[in-house]
Motif scaffolding. Structure first.
Motif, PDB file in Angstrom:
ATOM      1  N   UNK A  84      -5.391   2.212  54.350  1.00 33.85           N
ATOM      2  CA  UNK A  84      -5.165   2.514  55.759  1.00 33.85           C
ATOM      3  C   UNK A  84      -5.611   1.370  56.646  1.00 33.85           C
ATOM      4  N   UNK A 106      -0.898   0.457  48.291  1.00 27.10           N
ATOM      5  CA  UNK A 106      -0.082   1.547  48.841  1.00 27.10           C
ATOM      6  C   UNK A 106      -1.010   2.673  49.273  1.00 27.10           C
ATOM      7  N   UNK A 107      -0.932   3.036  50.525  1.00 28.86           N
ATOM      8  CA  UNK A 107      -1.773   4.132  50.988  1.00 28.86           C
ATOM      9  C   UNK A 107      -3.062   3.665  51.629  1.00 28.86           C
ATOM     10  N   UNK A 136       4.604  -4.920  54.864  1.00 25.40           N
ATOM     11  CA  UNK A 136       4.684  -5.203  53.431  1.00 25.40           C
ATOM     12  C   UNK A 136       5.690  -6.318  53.170  1.00 25.40           C
ATOM     13  N   UNK A 142       8.174  -1.941  47.189  1.00 20.04           N
ATOM     14  CA  UNK A 142       7.113  -1.100  46.613  1.00 20.04           C
ATOM     15  C   UNK A 142       7.411  -0.648  45.181  1.00 20.04           C
ATOM     16  N   UNK A 199       1.181  -3.700  45.939  1.00 23.75           N
ATOM     17  CA  UNK A 199       1.533  -2.314  45.583  1.00 23.75           C
ATOM     18  C   UNK A 199       0.283  -1.491  45.320  1.00 23.75           C
TER      19      UNK A 199
END
Lengths: 338, 338, 338, 338
Positions: free
Chosen positions: D52, D49-50, D64, D68, D46
């Motif tokens: 790249x 997250x984001x 994943x 989340x 988690x």
């Protein structure tokens, strides 16, 4: 294939999964993370299609890693497939081909007139349905074999090739006898018996994307044909079903570069069904070519208000001719010919 | 049917539309509003299905008023249709019937075991696929006629009726010979040639809703069968395709009361395909009965992890038996029997 | 507005509907067909938005005839709206503008580098989020006012205009102080309080289409801004949510010609969010221009793998520069400049 | 998190991915399969997250493994959350609560009449909008604070609790002052600034599922509130947007058991918006309770044809009272009370 175990899976659950994987002839690769244990499966997971590992106790999710299609993939064939329709017409090469004509063959006069008009504007392939899948049993169902004969006459007279739809395994022989390209409609994309028959013949097949088919399912439908032995498959994006009500469907032009990324097969676009309103068809023809489409399938009718089907999405011959002019410029801008 | 003229339509456009409507044998009813002129068509608009009035100059929109189906509608038949499967089994009456069994007939042992188990829990009809539509050409495709024979043996032995799928017009005769109810899968809902053949026989047909079919299109598919002469049609909601990825489909239970409002045909629910994960099937079975469904179609497998298809959505015999208990209570709460 | 009465509606039902329509200050126009009676409403039906005529006994359906938006429609304003962003930059005219830059302002260095790169490639407007709407509360939420200051520095240094998102009525004043174009994100398309505030200011607003908004709802959102007094609205298609899982969204390019048909407002395209994978962005940029878009909004990052958001859909500066070359050729092919 | 490398990824690509993963503070776990190399990430994904990682060369897909959301998950809290609204009203326990009343507070008379009627039928909580999110700027926008005062009067007089919607951070203080449960509408499900504010207060929040929100996104929206410190969150399924046009939305009842499987939060159902036509609301109320819902949110209006909003989906007090009778039987059948 990755098996994700639930956060409260027991050691026995994990052992049972590993045993099952090994019993099926694969190797299991265990990886214990902070919050989850995952089990990787080593081997060709496509042979596990349909295995019911999710039903084992303690399994939270089974995640495929490989694409389920094989022969349709770029990994199987690195160079692009070019589908040779005739000596001088190939789909998927530098030259973009436009397939145009009425939704349905309505009469000899109508079709010959349409053929003359689309030929004059630059189309190389004539479309026209002889067997028509209609939502209503009360709508015009097509002229059948008579329609095929008229198509053949137009081919002869104008030097166009013919693309026409097959709806049923029983009429496949006669359609294959007349057509240069056999079209599989969106509603038949997962008519698996029909796909299997198409895998056995040696004719180009134009496979439309189903109304709500993912790109993966579409390529799996192609896989049915390829795995049967027929590699002459042309994919055709024709819009998918969404919540938008202003258009008949939502034309998914991103499917063009994506299919070319995932597969070696050529892909064309049918903006007529994709949008369903003639006013917006020229813009979507231009966009399709700019996106990299190998061809177009466009409905053109000598007199749209008189059409027995799809008049609202048919171009007049005049609009079609003007659109073809614009398309030549777009094709040149992306380094291709029309 | 209402024709809405564009805000800049000319008087000549209006006249031409009226003339066209009258030429087609209908009466036109002109109504000039503040911002728009609309033209009503008096007559049975279903006969205009496919007419291309939108293509006339100055027409903005053509809005149908009537439902396009006729024989499937409540207006055609006010009392509810009860489909008699056998002397003692009728779908659509007070009693709710549960059709249960494995996704596919895998072997004699598997099917007979499943039959015994679902019979013991209270099912009256045995499901099991002999011809299987599979997304992948590499998946198990069913036992074919051998599977039908096994189904017949189970029928004999356990006094259950049989529902099984037909995939193709060519195998319809043999399927019709063995089955008590012939199932049309979601992917074949608009296989119009198959629907036409089903209209000619005298056997109950279970017509699944297409993956992305509107309720109207589903009733139009039924109309193909009814208009062919076969009124023994049972509709089956099995989930529609949406953006949600956690479930296989989104089960649309509102279709149950809506179909009963629009049509006289009975409607059952398949929560197994609708949700795709066994954990949630019992809850959706209960909800379907509470919503008014006339029956259920549920996947049950003697040993789900060994299933050759759909193991993840198959109930174990134990869970199925517990669910049946709950369903009896729900059925009683809505004034029906199970 | 057309009220369709049920087939079993009584004369009293019909009279009650007519009375209700007249009580509301409209005229009713009765038309008795063969199977249905319909009642037309004469007057501006938009004033009936929200009236609950469907709840009257015997009413089957209420069908609106007019589009519910007024100021956003072509009927309201025949000539195209050109949104003047600055003396030399106008959206909706002959020249197509490309707005490019990173998803989020991450640091002064990152943004200035990006600004230099997109400027060199031919972009005229710099994008970059200071306030970021993130699905997860644990993701980077943006630099806030600090990010706006960095954007202003880049504007100064490179002569670019700035487009950046407002998320909340409370931060609107500060965003409006820094931005040349205020962006409303897809998730805020129906944040009606925010739209009302945007109607009161005199700044260009870039209104993204909602994730599952119909074109009509999108134009209604624009109507909120227009009816508040601000006519500087630029619409932005950014993909809609469908069942397809390979792409982040499905880019609906048909929205471009449709919006131009229904409305006078300019429309641009954001292929980055529309597709979500950088590999396919150049093709969709080309298609958008060919379809008639007035501009593009493209994510470009100096180093995509280091991006704090949306790296997977960000072009490298090199790919962006190459794409701009292709777009110049497409723009010329459709008679425009870039 | 699993990183799937492309079939033609190089050894250097693989090494670069592993280095990147380790630089981010995670451990990488390499697994070489027959056709693909995959890299597992060990650690709390988690926090990625984001990030790249898809943008790194040779990466085909990043998958994943963990959900989340954290605080909203069953793993975080095993026992079910019961939201205490008042001393005697708790959502999520054995007793099912029905929240009923008009779409909007239209006048003192209308609301008090509605309150008396829903109270008599057995509702315990009164619904009614004072601030109304309307698609059209020309529709009734609600009475605002005056509406809240009327709600408070009804609470006093009839001993009902109040649920009403907040649209905007600015009016949150006044809504929180009057409401017993603060409703977040579907269009605001991802209004992240509003969610953050709701995380800071100590009042029950009814969080509707967004029009096209996945269950995961819905739980992530709840996570915003939970992670802010407010655990009194009630989820509300209210229909999702699909291609079906007969209903306003498609009510996704499978969300009820799924949310209860994935999360500890209580979940209720709003069939009024879910279906949009009053005729089908009673059936869907029954189905929701049978599926396991902890409560219902139902629109009831003293005189639906006079309603200023949503008349078509409002029950009359009589139909509501009859429905409540049916619901008591269904509740008993699933071992609960109403």
């Amino acid at each position: 294939m990755i098996i994700v175990m639930a956060h409260n899976a027991t050691e026995d659950d994990i052992k049972a999964v590993i045993k099952k994987v090994e019993d099926l002839g694969f190797r299991a690769h265990l990886s214990r993370g902070v919050e989850r244990t995952i089990i990787g499966i080593i081997g060709d997971e496509r042979q596990l299609a349909g295995a019911s590992l999710e039903a084992l106790p303690g399994v939270e999710e089974v995640i495929p890693i490989l694409q389920p299609y094989k022969m349709a993939s770029r990994a199987f064939r690195a160079e692009r497939t070019i589908v040779q329709v005739s000596e001088d017409i190939a789909i998927g090469g530098e030259r973009i081909h436009v397939m145009a004509g009425p939704c349905a063959v309505e009469s000899r006069e109508q079709l010959l007139e349409a053929a003359a008009q689309v030929k004059a504007a630059g189309a190389t392939i004539l479309r026209g349905g002889a067997f028509k899948p209609r939502t209503s049993p009360y709508s015009f169902q097509g002229l059948g074999v008579k329609g095929l004969e008229i198509l053949a006459e137009a081919r002869e007279k104008y030097g166009l090739k013919i693309v026409t739809e097959v709806m049923d395994v029983r009429s496949l022989p006669v359609v294959a006898e007349y057509a240069d390209i056999i079209q599989v409609g969106a509603r038949n994309m997962q008519n698996f018996d029909l796909l299997k028959e198409l895998g056995k013949i040696d004719k180009p097949v134009l496979l439309k994307r189903g109304l709500s088919a993912t790109i993966e399912e579409w390529l799996m439908a192609a896989e049915y044909i390829l795995s049967g032995g027929n590699f002459k498959v042309i994919l055709c994006e024709r819009g998918i079903r969404t919540f938008e009500t202003y258009t008949r469907n939502t034309l998914d032009l991103s499917a063009v570069p994506i299919v070319k990324h995932l597969s070696h097969l050529p892909v064309i676009v049918d903006p007529s069904h994709g949008v369903g309103r003639w006013q917006f068809i020229p813009a979507m023809c231009r966009a399709a070519i700019a996106a990299g489409a190998d061809g177009l399938l466009v409905e053109v009718h000598p007199n749209p208000p008189e059409a027995l089907c799809d008049g609202a999405q048919s171009l007049t011959p005049k609009t079609f001719a003007e659109t073809m002019e614009e398309l030549r410029r777009i094709a040149a801008a992306v380094g291709r010919k029309l």
